[in-house]
Design a protein around this motif. Structure first.
Motif, PDB file in Angstrom:
ATOM      1  N   ASP A   1      15.597   5.608  27.727  1.00  0.00           N
ATOM      2  CA  ASP A   1      16.255   6.903  27.495  1.00  0.00           C
ATOM      3  C   ASP A   1      15.344   8.535  26.443  1.00  0.00           C
ATOM      4  OD1 ASP A   1      17.353   8.716  28.928  1.00  0.00           O
ATOM      5  OD2 ASP A   1      19.269   8.086  27.868  1.00  0.00           O
ATOM      6  N   VAL A   2      15.890   7.528  25.103  1.00  0.00           N
ATOM      7  CA  VAL A   2      14.809   8.023  23.627  1.00  0.00           C
ATOM      8  C   VAL A   2      13.509   8.858  24.705  1.00  0.00           C
ATOM      9  CG1 VAL A   2      14.605   7.626  21.629  1.00  0.00           C
ATOM     10  CG2 VAL A   2      16.489   7.084  22.564  1.00  0.00           C
ATOM     11  N   MET A   3      13.005   7.137  24.993  1.00  0.00           N
ATOM     12  CA  MET A   3      11.592   7.592  25.405  1.00  0.00           C
ATOM     13  C   MET A   3      10.947   9.625  26.154  1.00  0.00           C
ATOM     14  SD  MET A   3       9.983   3.928  25.446  1.00  0.00           S
ATOM     15  CE  MET A   3       8.523   4.436  26.456  1.00  0.00           C
TER      16      MET A   3
ATOM     17  N   LEU B   1      20.955  16.134  19.224  1.00  0.00           N
ATOM     18  CA  LEU B   1      19.834  15.511  20.442  1.00  0.00           C
ATOM     19  C   LEU B   1      19.825  17.035  21.387  1.00  0.00           C
ATOM     20  CD1 LEU B   1      19.687  12.655  21.988  1.00  0.00           C
ATOM     21  CD2 LEU B   1      22.289  12.986  23.027  1.00  0.00           C
ATOM     22  N   ALA B   2      20.879  17.634  21.095  1.00  0.00           N
ATOM     23  CA  ALA B   2      20.700  19.193  21.970  1.00  0.00           C
ATOM     24  C   ALA B   2      19.410  19.731  21.584  1.00  0.00           C
ATOM     25  CB  ALA B   2      21.934  19.808  22.016  1.00  0.00           C
ATOM     26  N   LYS B   3      19.063  20.349  20.130  1.00  0.00           N
ATOM     27  CA  LYS B   3      17.941  20.737  19.185  1.00  0.00           C
ATOM     28  C   LYS B   3      16.708  19.158  19.701  1.00  0.00           C
ATOM     29  CE  LYS B   3      20.711  21.676  15.119  1.00  0.00           C
ATOM     30  NZ  LYS B   3      20.867  21.865  14.043  1.00  0.00           N
TER      31      LYS B   3
ATOM     32  N   VAL C   1      23.110  10.319  26.086  1.00  0.00           N
ATOM     33  CA  VAL C   1      24.816  10.910  25.955  1.00  0.00           C
ATOM     34  C   VAL C   1      26.127   9.863  25.952  1.00  0.00           C
ATOM     35  CG1 VAL C   1      23.422  12.503  27.409  1.00  0.00           C
ATOM     36  CG2 VAL C   1      24.563  10.753  28.658  1.00  0.00           C
ATOM     37  N   GLN C   2      25.328   8.502  26.255  1.00  0.00           N
ATOM     38  CA  GLN C   2      27.352   7.775  26.307  1.00  0.00           C
ATOM     39  C   GLN C   2      27.238   7.493  24.876  1.00  0.00           C
ATOM     40  OE1 GLN C   2      25.762   4.840  29.090  1.00  0.00           O
ATOM     41  NE2 GLN C   2      26.246   5.476  30.658  1.00  0.00           N
TER      42      GLN C   2
ATOM     43  N   ARG D   1      23.325   6.307  13.951  1.00  0.00           N
ATOM     44  CA  ARG D   1      21.519   6.483  13.452  1.00  0.00           C
ATOM     45  C   ARG D   1      20.578   6.340  14.524  1.00  0.00           C
ATOM     46  NH1 ARG D   1      19.957   2.244   8.963  1.00  0.00           N
ATOM     47  NH2 ARG D   1      21.081   1.267  10.308  1.00  0.00           N
ATOM     48  N   LEU D   2      21.102   6.233  16.071  1.00  0.00           N
ATOM     49  CA  LEU D   2      20.378   6.177  17.044  1.00  0.00           C
ATOM     50  C   LEU D   2      19.300   7.825  17.388  1.00  0.00           C
ATOM     51  CD1 LEU D   2      19.061   4.345  19.851  1.00  0.00           C
ATOM     52  CD2 LEU D   2      20.552   5.602  20.928  1.00  0.00           C
TER      53      LEU D   2
END
Length: 286
Positions: A191-193, A156-158, A126-127, A269-270
């Motif tokens: 955090d992605v995990m 990200l929300a999707k 989110v940052q 691209r993250l």
């Protein structure tokens, strides 16, 4: 007279101070939007191009290779060693830096030159879009920063909606092979995990990028093992786990090499990296 007054107001607006707070809590203030920017990390170079400020970059580090235009930028050194004389000669009015990846001593030397420095230390997904917004303000590309940030948040929300409540998958993310290195819960890939419904088996280790041994991985028995990079360079990293047929990830053939740079860079691209990781987590979940 009216025309002259309008011109004066426009000029005053163009020269007005711009200021944001960086991730060290410091206010970065410029007399006017930056015209000559040096980027000291590849992901920050990507951020600047994403918001429409690529033409204002006058120097970057060696591994700034995306987008293609970044390959032609003048080089000021690598992550851990900068050419301070070249930085001075490029006459930047803003430097964007990454405290975790840049040498503190040289950053102090840059600050001693009186050059404003914006520090990015995003640790959560989110940052990331807030960095684009703040760089948009500093570079005079506020609209571009807001648009890029909005797109990142929407994607990200999707992902959050799609993978919320899914059955967790125990995962080991391999950063390096010799020594064997991974990440704890504070590193942004973790955090992605979490977003994808993967459980980082080494989340509780104290170091951000801890060294572990093979036995610790076998004991943790992850259902999924992944790394990222060029497949030709990383295939042998996964071969070591094929020697352990009882390891859950090996038994289920859940060993993956993800596209290079998508997860290792904290740039725009993250979210692409998050989509790729969520796909392999879902495969392991099945």
């Amino acid at each position: 007279m009216l025309r002259g007054l309008l011109a004066s107001l426009l000029l005053a607006g163009a020269c007005a101070d711009v200021a944001v707070k960086d991730d060290q809590g410091r206010t970065v203030s410029l007399k006017q939007p930056a015209q000559r920017i040096i980027s000291l990390a590849p992901h920050l170079t990507e951020h600047l191009y994403a918001i429409g400020a690529g033409s204002r970059i006058v120097g970057a580090t060696n591994y700034s290779d995306y987008p293609a235009a970044a390959k032609a930028l003048p080089r000021v050194g690598g992550y851990n060693s900068f050419d301070l004389e070249k930085i001075r000669a490029l006459k930047p009015d803003l430097i964007v830096a990454w405290p975790s990846g840049n040498p503190a001593r040289q950053l102090e030397q840059i600050e001693s030159l009186g050059i404003p420095v914006f520090y990015d230390e995003a640790q959560k997904l989110v940052q990331v879009p807030t960095v684009m917004e703040r760089l948009g303000v500093l570079s005079g590309q506020e609209a571009g920063g807001k648009a890029a940030a909005a797109e990142f948040r929407s994607r990200l929300a999707k992902l959050e909606a799609r993978y919320a409540g899914k059955k967790p998958v125990r995962m080991f993310y391999q950063v390096w092979d010799r020594p064997l290195m991974t990440i704890n819960r504070e590193q942004i890939i973790s955090d992605v995990m979490h977003l994808c419904g993967a459980e980082n088996v080494f989340a509780n280790l104290p170091s951000l990028v801890p060294t572990v041994d093979e036995e610790a991985v076998i004991t943790a028995n992850p259902a999924l093992i992944a790394t990222s990079g060029e497949a030709s360079n990383k295939v042998n990293w996964l071969d070591r786990w094929r020697r352990w047929p009882r390891l859950a990830a090996t038994a289920r053939q859940q060993l993956y090499i993800l596209p290079p740079d998508l997860l290792s860079r904290m740039g725009p691209r993250l979210v692409d990296g998050a989509e790729a990781l969520c796909q392999v987590v879902e495969q392991a979940r099945q």
